[in-house]
Design a protein around this motif. Structure first.
Motif, PDB file in Angstrom:
ATOM      1  N   ASP A 280       3.804  -3.702  -6.501  1.00 23.55           N
ATOM      2  CA  ASP A 280       3.393  -2.389  -7.007  1.00 23.55           C
ATOM      3  C   ASP A 280       2.100  -1.963  -6.328  1.00 23.55           C
ATOM      4  O   ASP A 280       0.997  -2.302  -6.778  1.00 23.55           O
ATOM      5  CB  ASP A 280       3.210  -2.438  -8.528  1.00 23.55           C
ATOM      6  CG  ASP A 280       4.507  -2.727  -9.252  1.00 23.55           C
ATOM      7  OD1 ASP A 280       5.558  -2.276  -8.767  1.00 23.55           O
ATOM      8  OD2 ASP A 280       4.467  -3.418 -10.294  1.00 23.55           O
ATOM      9  N   ILE A 281       2.247  -1.221  -5.245  1.00 22.81           N
ATOM     10  CA  ILE A 281       1.078  -0.805  -4.458  1.00 22.81           C
ATOM     11  C   ILE A 281       0.300   0.259  -5.234  1.00 22.81           C
ATOM     12  O   ILE A 281       0.880   1.247  -5.681  1.00 22.81           O
ATOM     13  CB  ILE A 281       1.514  -0.257  -3.098  1.00 22.81           C
ATOM     14  CG1 ILE A 281       2.294  -1.329  -2.334  1.00 22.81           C
ATOM     15  CG2 ILE A 281       0.322   0.212  -2.286  1.00 22.81           C
ATOM     16  CD1 ILE A 281       2.931  -0.833  -1.078  1.00 22.81           C
ATOM     17  N   PRO A 282      -0.997   0.083  -5.420  1.00 20.06           N
ATOM     18  CA  PRO A 282      -1.778   1.084  -6.154  1.00 20.06           C
ATOM     19  C   PRO A 282      -1.915   2.375  -5.349  1.00 20.06           C
ATOM     20  O   PRO A 282      -2.025   2.352  -4.122  1.00 20.06           O
ATOM     21  CB  PRO A 282      -3.135   0.406  -6.353  1.00 20.06           C
ATOM     22  CG  PRO A 282      -3.226  -0.582  -5.231  1.00 20.06           C
ATOM     23  CD  PRO A 282      -1.826  -1.060  -4.990  1.00 20.06           C
ATOM     24  N   ASN A 283      -1.906   3.508  -6.041  1.00 16.57           N
ATOM     25  CA  ASN A 283      -2.050   4.802  -5.377  1.00 16.57           C
ATOM     26  C   ASN A 283      -3.490   5.106  -4.993  1.00 16.57           C
ATOM     27  O   ASN A 283      -3.751   5.836  -4.053  1.00 16.57           O
ATOM     28  CB  ASN A 283      -1.531   5.928  -6.274  1.00 16.57           C
ATOM     29  CG  ASN A 283      -0.022   6.014  -6.281  1.00 16.57           C
ATOM     30  OD1 ASN A 283       0.639   5.354  -5.476  1.00 16.57           O
ATOM     31  ND2 ASN A 283       0.529   6.793  -7.184  1.00 16.57           N
ATOM     32  N   ILE A 365       1.707  12.530   3.015  1.00 14.28           N
ATOM     33  CA  ILE A 365       0.674  13.330   3.678  1.00 14.28           C
ATOM     34  C   ILE A 365      -0.647  12.576   3.587  1.00 14.28           C
ATOM     35  O   ILE A 365      -1.026  12.120   2.517  1.00 14.28           O
ATOM     36  CB  ILE A 365       0.521  14.721   3.008  1.00 14.28           C
ATOM     37  CG1 ILE A 365       1.844  15.479   3.085  1.00 14.28           C
ATOM     38  CG2 ILE A 365      -0.596  15.521   3.648  1.00 14.28           C
ATOM     39  CD1 ILE A 365       1.820  16.799   2.328  1.00 14.28           C
ATOM     40  N   GLY A 366      -1.297  12.428   4.706  1.00 14.06           N
ATOM     41  CA  GLY A 366      -2.584  11.739   4.695  1.00 14.06           C
ATOM     42  C   GLY A 366      -2.682  10.711   5.801  1.00 14.06           C
ATOM     43  O   GLY A 366      -1.948  10.752   6.784  1.00 14.06           O
ATOM     44  N   LYS A 367      -3.571   9.768   5.613  1.00 14.98           N
ATOM     45  CA  LYS A 367      -3.821   8.779   6.651  1.00 14.98           C
ATOM     46  C   LYS A 367      -3.179   7.433   6.306  1.00 14.98           C
ATOM     47  O   LYS A 367      -2.753   7.183   5.175  1.00 14.98           O
ATOM     48  CB  LYS A 367      -5.323   8.592   6.823  1.00 14.98           C
ATOM     49  CG  LYS A 367      -6.047   8.108   5.568  1.00 14.98           C
ATOM     50  CD  LYS A 367      -7.539   8.005   5.810  1.00 14.98           C
ATOM     51  CE  LYS A 367      -8.259   7.510   4.546  1.00 14.98           C
ATOM     52  NZ  LYS A 367      -9.717   7.387   4.769  1.00 14.98           N
ATOM     53  N   LYS A 368      -3.142   6.572   7.288  1.00  8.15           N
ATOM     54  CA  LYS A 368      -2.579   5.240   7.113  1.00  8.15           C
ATOM     55  C   LYS A 368      -3.613   4.317   6.462  1.00  8.15           C
ATOM     56  O   LYS A 368      -4.803   4.385   6.740  1.00  8.15           O
ATOM     57  CB  LYS A 368      -2.161   4.673   8.473  1.00  8.15           C
ATOM     58  CG  LYS A 368      -1.736   3.205   8.448  1.00  8.15           C
ATOM     59  CD  LYS A 368      -1.521   2.671   9.853  1.00  8.15           C
ATOM     60  CE  LYS A 368      -1.249   1.184   9.855  1.00  8.15           C
ATOM     61  NZ  LYS A 368      -1.085   0.629  11.214  1.00  8.15           N
ATOM     62  N   TYR A 369      -3.108   3.412   5.603  1.00  8.51           N
ATOM     63  CA  TYR A 369      -3.935   2.366   5.011  1.00  8.51           C
ATOM     64  C   TYR A 369      -3.362   1.015   5.437  1.00  8.51           C
ATOM     65  O   TYR A 369      -2.167   0.892   5.715  1.00  8.51           O
ATOM     66  CB  TYR A 369      -3.938   2.469   3.487  1.00  8.51           C
ATOM     67  CG  TYR A 369      -4.522   3.745   2.961  1.00  8.51           C
ATOM     68  CD1 TYR A 369      -5.862   3.832   2.624  1.00  8.51           C
ATOM     69  CD2 TYR A 369      -3.729   4.876   2.804  1.00  8.51           C
ATOM     70  CE1 TYR A 369      -6.405   5.011   2.124  1.00  8.51           C
ATOM     71  CE2 TYR A 369      -4.250   6.064   2.315  1.00  8.51           C
ATOM     72  CZ  TYR A 369      -5.603   6.123   1.977  1.00  8.51           C
ATOM     73  OH  TYR A 369      -6.132   7.285   1.510  1.00  8.51           O
ATOM     74  N   LEU A 387      -4.376  -7.018  -0.818  1.00  9.86           N
ATOM     75  CA  LEU A 387      -5.581  -6.261  -1.152  1.00  9.86           C
ATOM     76  C   LEU A 387      -5.801  -5.172  -0.119  1.00  9.86           C
ATOM     77  O   LEU A 387      -5.728  -5.418   1.090  1.00  9.86           O
ATOM     78  CB  LEU A 387      -6.797  -7.188  -1.194  1.00  9.86           C
ATOM     79  CG  LEU A 387      -8.146  -6.538  -1.522  1.00  9.86           C
ATOM     80  CD1 LEU A 387      -8.138  -5.989  -2.936  1.00  9.86           C
ATOM     81  CD2 LEU A 387      -9.286  -7.535  -1.343  1.00  9.86           C
ATOM     82  N   CYS A 388      -6.055  -3.961  -0.603  1.00  8.95           N
ATOM     83  CA  CYS A 388      -6.425  -2.824   0.241  1.00  8.95           C
ATOM     84  C   CYS A 388      -7.625  -2.150  -0.433  1.00  8.95           C
ATOM     85  O   CYS A 388      -7.451  -1.309  -1.330  1.00  8.95           O
ATOM     86  CB  CYS A 388      -5.262  -1.847   0.386  1.00  8.95           C
ATOM     87  SG  CYS A 388      -5.647  -0.427   1.447  1.00  8.95           S
ATOM     88  N   PRO A 389      -8.848  -2.523  -0.060  1.00  6.39           N
ATOM     89  CA  PRO A 389     -10.037  -2.012  -0.748  1.00  6.39           C
ATOM     90  C   PRO A 389     -10.146  -0.489  -0.762  1.00  6.39           C
ATOM     91  O   PRO A 389     -10.737   0.070  -1.686  1.00  6.39           O
ATOM     92  CB  PRO A 389     -11.192  -2.647   0.037  1.00  6.39           C
ATOM     93  CG  PRO A 389     -10.603  -3.867   0.676  1.00  6.39           C
ATOM     94  CD  PRO A 389      -9.201  -3.490   0.998  1.00  6.39           C
ATOM     95  N   LYS A 390      -9.575   0.186   0.238  1.00  5.62           N
ATOM     96  CA  LYS A 390      -9.671   1.648   0.277  1.00  5.62           C
ATOM     97  C   LYS A 390      -8.782   2.315  -0.766  1.00  5.62           C
ATOM     98  O   LYS A 390      -8.974   3.494  -1.077  1.00  5.62           O
ATOM     99  CB  LYS A 390      -9.325   2.154   1.676  1.00  5.62           C
ATOM    100  CG  LYS A 390     -10.362   1.768   2.730  1.00  5.62           C
ATOM    101  CD  LYS A 390     -10.019   2.365   4.074  1.00  5.62           C
ATOM    102  CE  LYS A 390     -11.067   2.002   5.127  1.00  5.62           C
ATOM    103  NZ  LYS A 390     -10.763   2.591   6.449  1.00  5.62           N
TER     104      LYS A 390
END
Length: 401
Positions: A280-283, A365-369, A387-390
């Motif tokens: 479950d990737i956080p938005n 729409i937007g940038k890559k993480y 983990l994706c701190p952004k």
């Protein structure tokens, strides 16, 4: 601390007269560690284990003297005893022990005493079964004592160096529930005095590695061996090839320690096809769904220790003309079996069981993480955290199964 006793069920029914003389190898002074483990589950402050010392001197007629100490508990052998069986390698006695706590008399009860002679190594085992009237309310005491001046017995598992692998996290019942990292115990070969070196390394999936430097441990008693790091307030109990450890609590121990380590079937090579689940990737602050995980190919082909992923797709950023409304910012080329849309990267070490890697996250729409992950294979299934701190300061679970 409770000490609940009851009648014993004897494994042997033959009795030898207490007037019999014991073999010379069974006579002498025995010293070592003892353990008291309570199973009184309705009292969290009284579930043990507690550890103590014992020193007994066995006379030729089977009478004992000495004392057993566990915190405020004391047990001393008193006059009533009987020799149950004598052989070339074992003596079995039943001896009464008087128990006191803080100097106050509690009760006098019998205990099994086994003196064994194996390859010239003589040990005395003190054992009271103590299942009480309710088998869930019991405080058995047991310990294997070494004969003073004799050869030191080295348990089989401590006769060579070994590495024990396991998990780190919230330790309730073992398994993989609550796993948040890996644990590794390095157990050295015991020397002639029965002393071995033991060190511990904890590697959380997210966070810094924790190291507990090697300490010397007397393993000659066999059975459960407790290893303690007092300055770091941590302890691990090793039983054969299994182990469980947690912080040393000064007050009440929690039902499920949040910083426990336990043994598990970690690592290995596999021959199968599995699926990488991104979880479950956080938005985060992105107000739209992530589209690419709905149609990506995340199969993992495992051939022994070598893992293979689908080819990476080509994902390019599209520019939306000024004044126009665009529904997507990405152009994907998946031709030629390039079905790995997030560019999943995955590496695996079968010796440690650790897998790690990264993948891209693309909103409409937007940038890559970019998210990074690390996990461990247990019984052929992968459990890890990404983990994706952004997007979020908190990690989320990923699996391979």
């Amino acid at each position: 601390m409770k000490k609940l006793m009851m009648a014993f069920f004897w494994a042997m029914v033959c009795a030898v007269s207490s007037a019999e003389t014991l073999p010379s190898w069974a006579v002498g002074t025995f010293k070592g560690d003892v353990e008291n483990w309570c199973y009184v589950y309705d009292d969290p402050d009284d579930i043990g284990p507690w550890y103590g010392k014992a020193s007994f001197t066995m006379a030729a007629d089977g009478n004992m003297s000495g004392e057993l100490k566990i915190d405020d508990l004391r047990a001393k052998p008193v006059g009533n005893f009987s020799i149950q069986a004598v052989s070339d390698s074992e003596v079995w006695l039943v001896h009464d022990f008087k128990w006191t706590e803080n100097g106050r008399y509690m009760e006098t009860i019998p205990a099994n005493i086994y003196i064994r002679n194996s390859a010239g190594v003589v040990t005395l085992e003190y054992c009271d079964e103590d299942p009480s009237y309710d088998k869930w309310e019991a405080c058995p005491v047991q310990g294997v004592l070494q004969k003073s001046g004799g050869a030191v017995f080295i348990p089989v598992e401590w006769r060579k160096a070994r590495t024990l692998n396991g998990l780190y996290g919230e330790g309730c019942w073992g398994g993989v529930d609550g796993a948040e990292g890996t644990a590794q115990l390095k157990c050295g070969k015991a020397n002639k005095k029965g002393v071995a070196k033991v060190s511990l390394t904890i590697k959380p999936f997210v966070g810094k590695k924790r190291t507990y430097k090697s300490v010397s441990v007397d393993v000659s008693q066999g059975g459960r061996i407790e290893v303690r790091w007092p300055q770091q307030k941590y302890a691990v109990t090793i039983d054969g090839d299994g182990f469980f450890g947690e912080p040393i609590y000064e007050w009440i121990r929690p039902a499920c320690s949040p910083n426990a380590v336990w043994s598990a079937d970690v690592g290995g090579s596999f021959n199968k096809t599995a699926w990488f689940d991104f979880g479950d990737i956080p938005n985060g602050d992105v107000p739209i769904m992530f589209w690419m995980f709905e149609e990506t190919d995340a199969t993992v082909v495992m051939s022994g220790s070598k893992w293979k992923l689908p080819k990476k797709a080509v994902v390019k950023k599209l520019k939306c003309p000024k004044g126009a409304t665009c529904g997507i910012d990405w152009q994907v080329d998946s031709s030629g079996d390039k079905t790995n849309l997030p560019g999943l990267k995955l590496a695996y070490n079968p010796k440690t069981g650790i897998f790690k890697g990264s993948f891209g996250i693309y909103p409409y729409i937007g940038k890559k993480y970019t998210a990074k992950f690390v996990g461990v294979m247990v019984d052929g299934v992968g459990y890890g955290q990404a983990l994706c701190p952004k997007l979020s300061p908190e990690p989320w679970a990923v699996t391979i199964k």
